[in-house]
Scaffold this motif. Structure first.
Motif, PDB file in Angstrom:
ATOM      1  N   ILE A  88      37.111  35.753 -12.754  1.00  0.00           N
ATOM      2  CA  ILE A  88      37.811  36.159 -12.995  1.00  0.00           C
ATOM      3  C   ILE A  88      39.472  35.640 -13.858  1.00  0.00           C
ATOM      4  CG2 ILE A  88      36.856  38.359 -13.336  1.00  0.00           C
ATOM      5  CD1 ILE A  88      40.257  39.491 -12.494  1.00  0.00           C
ATOM      6  N   HIS A  89      39.421  34.627 -12.975  1.00  0.00           N
ATOM      7  CA  HIS A  89      40.928  33.415 -13.688  1.00  0.00           C
ATOM      8  C   HIS A  89      40.095  32.385 -13.493  1.00  0.00           C
ATOM      9  CE1 HIS A  89      45.120  32.652 -13.054  1.00  0.00           C
ATOM     10  NE2 HIS A  89      44.475  32.041 -13.669  1.00  0.00           N
ATOM     11  N   SER A  90      40.265  31.357 -14.147  1.00  0.00           N
ATOM     12  CA  SER A  90      39.654  30.056 -15.151  1.00  0.00           C
ATOM     13  C   SER A  90      40.472  29.955 -15.691  1.00  0.00           C
ATOM     14  CB  SER A  90      37.793  30.269 -15.141  1.00  0.00           C
ATOM     15  OG  SER A  90      37.776  28.765 -15.197  1.00  0.00           O
ATOM     16  N   HIS A  91      40.024  28.073 -15.398  1.00  0.00           N
ATOM     17  CA  HIS A  91      40.848  27.452 -17.579  1.00  0.00           C
ATOM     18  C   HIS A  91      39.187  26.461 -17.421  1.00  0.00           C
ATOM     19  CE1 HIS A  91      44.827  29.441 -17.203  1.00  0.00           C
ATOM     20  NE2 HIS A  91      45.197  29.219 -15.727  1.00  0.00           N
ATOM     21  N   ALA A  92      38.362  27.095 -17.057  1.00  0.00           N
ATOM     22  CA  ALA A  92      36.877  26.120 -17.336  1.00  0.00           C
ATOM     23  C   ALA A  92      36.423  26.233 -19.109  1.00  0.00           C
ATOM     24  CB  ALA A  92      35.798  26.513 -16.688  1.00  0.00           C
ATOM     25  N   ASP A 112      38.638  32.566 -19.026  1.00  0.00           N
ATOM     26  CA  ASP A 112      39.542  31.475 -19.611  1.00  0.00           C
ATOM     27  C   ASP A 112      40.775  32.182 -19.141  1.00  0.00           C
ATOM     28  OD1 ASP A 112      40.519  28.312 -20.107  1.00  0.00           O
ATOM     29  OD2 ASP A 112      41.350  29.976 -21.366  1.00  0.00           O
ATOM     30  N   ALA A 113      41.782  32.482 -18.182  1.00  0.00           N
ATOM     31  CA  ALA A 113      42.938  32.935 -18.678  1.00  0.00           C
ATOM     32  C   ALA A 113      44.190  32.878 -18.767  1.00  0.00           C
ATOM     33  CB  ALA A 113      42.909  33.264 -17.436  1.00  0.00           C
ATOM     34  N   GLY A 114      44.139  32.765 -20.740  1.00  0.00           N
ATOM     35  CA  GLY A 114      46.041  32.022 -20.769  1.00  0.00           C
ATOM     36  C   GLY A 114      46.066  30.973 -21.171  1.00  0.00           C
ATOM     37  N   ILE A 177      45.356  40.069 -22.752  1.00  0.00           N
ATOM     38  CA  ILE A 177      46.251  39.502 -22.764  1.00  0.00           C
ATOM     39  C   ILE A 177      47.347  38.738 -21.214  1.00  0.00           C
ATOM     40  CG2 ILE A 177      49.171  38.641 -24.029  1.00  0.00           C
ATOM     41  CD1 ILE A 177      47.013  39.580 -25.718  1.00  0.00           C
ATOM     42  N   LYS A 178      47.521  37.305 -21.514  1.00  0.00           N
ATOM     43  CA  LYS A 178      47.548  36.741 -20.295  1.00  0.00           C
ATOM     44  C   LYS A 178      49.460  36.714 -20.283  1.00  0.00           C
ATOM     45  CE  LYS A 178      47.489  34.141 -16.279  1.00  0.00           C
ATOM     46  NZ  LYS A 178      46.840  32.735 -16.044  1.00  0.00           N
ATOM     47  N   ALA A 179      49.813  37.015 -19.188  1.00  0.00           N
ATOM     48  CA  ALA A 179      51.635  36.715 -19.254  1.00  0.00           C
ATOM     49  C   ALA A 179      51.805  36.206 -18.180  1.00  0.00           C
ATOM     50  CB  ALA A 179      52.085  38.455 -19.424  1.00  0.00           C
ATOM     51  N   THR A 293      39.180  31.797  -8.870  1.00  0.00           N
ATOM     52  CA  THR A 293      39.574  29.966  -8.505  1.00  0.00           C
ATOM     53  C   THR A 293      41.243  29.679  -9.036  1.00  0.00           C
ATOM     54  OG1 THR A 293      38.454  29.271 -10.193  1.00  0.00           O
ATOM     55  CG2 THR A 293      37.661  29.992  -8.156  1.00  0.00           C
ATOM     56  N   ASP A 294      40.839  30.216 -10.269  1.00  0.00           N
ATOM     57  CA  ASP A 294      42.080  29.629 -10.809  1.00  0.00           C
ATOM     58  C   ASP A 294      41.909  27.845 -11.639  1.00  0.00           C
ATOM     59  OD1 ASP A 294      44.918  28.926 -12.656  1.00  0.00           O
ATOM     60  OD2 ASP A 294      45.891  29.252 -10.943  1.00  0.00           O
ATOM     61  N   TRP A 295      40.769  27.962 -11.475  1.00  0.00           N
ATOM     62  CA  TRP A 295      39.757  26.745 -12.057  1.00  0.00           C
ATOM     63  C   TRP A 295      40.649  25.783 -13.301  1.00  0.00           C
ATOM     64  CZ3 TRP A 295      37.329  23.360 -14.652  1.00  0.00           C
ATOM     65  CH2 TRP A 295      35.958  22.395 -14.288  1.00  0.00           C
TER      66      TRP A 295
HETATM   67 ZN   LIG Z   1      45.488  30.578 -14.515  1.00  0.00          ZN
END
Ligand SMILES: [Zn+2]
Length: 399
Positions: A88-92, A112-114, A177-179, A293-295
């Motif tokens: 749920i927190h990736s930048h893929a 893809d989180a923000g 939304i991502k903050a 992961t915050d990939w």
């Molecule tokens: Zn991130």
């Protein structure tokens, strides 16, 4: 009396059961069978050696032994078989190859989180549309996206109107939304978060906040979160971590969890996770709702490596295999609509499956501050099935 949704589910279940029975009677081959693995599915409270049969892109059967043949057979003996991992927190969706690389790690869905804000969200959405697995994006409240100088250091960049317009244009793909609120990213974090809620609340969308090292005390920020919102980087060290110097979880954080705010790992590489903070929080019994992961592409060679590696890091803090798998399957399925029927191997569900290998040995688990913890076991990706098709197989796995 069944309501309409229950009736439709029951009808679909009955239809599937009939189709399965027909298939057995006709001795028609399945599309794919995963044989003999240790199946761990927290949604079914299942941890046992099982075969899994797949037909028409969906799970057709999970049984001790499934007779019959399949076009593709995966020999999973000695391996773990779990629902496809949901991150749920990736930048893929920030890079062209991201989604495919994650698929190789067993990730069959991601958020893809923000990565981008309103000005260039179309770039992220174009890459997201190419992803083989289901994905959604969170819109950065900073309209210029992730900036080296701070996404919303200029508070005018937290532009409510621009964010609303972007969502109106891409509703469906934008799932929240991502903050990002650490002090090099947002100067007036409280105001930025209020603006994020101004966009999200009327649309009933979640806000994900990136916590840790904020200007405002965490209780003030957490107080603005509504049920369904997500706190990521929950193991960020002080200042403003979720735990106090005496190792007690902040009362406002406990209250947030009670009212339905989710807490997520968001491993990443900078300032988000330090082993001593992880130890304190886990010792206090405040376990994550989801592990993510915050990939990024850079994370593949540093700290994060792959999703199974991030999961392995939590096996040393009192969590069982079931516990970590739940936080990468069942947990995410509750958070985002797009994953609602995923994260499970239940008959009838989309056939998204991750085959993992649990190896014993000595493994170095690195936090975001170059501290190393030794671990005795590590999960490795082995094979991935997406919508009933084998889509990835690591080198060395026999055909
Ligand atoms: Zn991130």
């Amino acid at each position: 009396m069944l309501n309409r949704r229950e009736f439709l589910c029951a009808a679909a279940g009955a239809a599937l059961a009939t189709r399965f029975a027909d298939r057995l009677a006709a001795q028609a081959p399945f599309d794919l069978i995963v044989r003999g693995g240790r199946v761990i599915d927290p949604s079914l409270r299942l941890d046992a050696v099982r075969d899994i049969a797949v037909a028409g892109g969906r799970i057709a059967a999970v049984e001790a032994q499934i007779a019959g043949t399949a076009a593709v057979t995966i020999d999973a003996r000695g391996k773990m078989v779990v629902p496809g991992l949901l991150d749920i927190h990736s930048h893929a969706a920030r890079t062209k190859d991201g989604a495919r690389l994650c698929l190789e790690d067993g990730v069959t869905g991601f958020v893809d989180a923000g990565s981008q804000g309103a000005d260039r969200i179309h770039e992220t959405l174009a890459l997201a549309a190419l992803a083989p697995q289901p994905c959604r994006v969170l819109l950065n409240i900073g309209r210029a996206g992730i900036l080296a100088t701070g996404d919303t250091m200029d508070v005018n960049l937290a532009d409510v109107g621009a964010a609303r317009d972007a969502i109106a244009k891409h509703r469906g793909m934008i799932a929240g939304i991502k903050a990002r609120l650490s002090r090099e990213v947002a100067g007036d974090d409280y105001l930025v978060l209020r603006r994020a809620q101004e966009v999200a609340s009327p649309l009933d969308l979640p806000v994900m906040i990136h916590m840790g090292q904020t200007v405002s005390p965490l209780p003030a920020l957490v107080g603005l979160l509504k049920p369904g919102d997500i706190v990521t980087h929950m193991f960020a060290p002080p200042p403003n971590s979720i735990v106090d110097d005496a190792g007690r979880i902040l009362p406002e954080v406990l209250a947030a969890r009670r009212r339905g705010v989710w807490f997520d790992v968001g491993h990443g590489r900078t300032g988000h996770l330090r082993w001593d903070t992880v130890e304190q929080v886990m010792r206090a019994g405040f376990w994550p709702d989801t592990i993510s992961t915050d990939w990024t592409a850079e994370g593949r060679t540093s700290q994060v490596i792959d999703f199974p590696n991030v999961l392995s890091k939590f096996l040393d803090f009192g969590m069982s295999l079931n516990d970590v798998v739940a936080r990468a399957t069942l947990g995410p399925s509750r958070m985002f609509e797009v994953f609602r029927d995923r994260g499970t191997l239940n008959v009838g569900a989309p056939a998204d499956i991750a085959v993992l290998e649990l190896r014993q040995g000595s493994f170095d688990f690195v936090d975001n501050y170059k501290n190393v913890r030794k671990g005795r076991q590590r999960l490795f990706p082995s094979e991935t099935v997406l919508a009933g098709k084998r889509v990835a197989r690591t080198a060395g796995t026999p055909a």
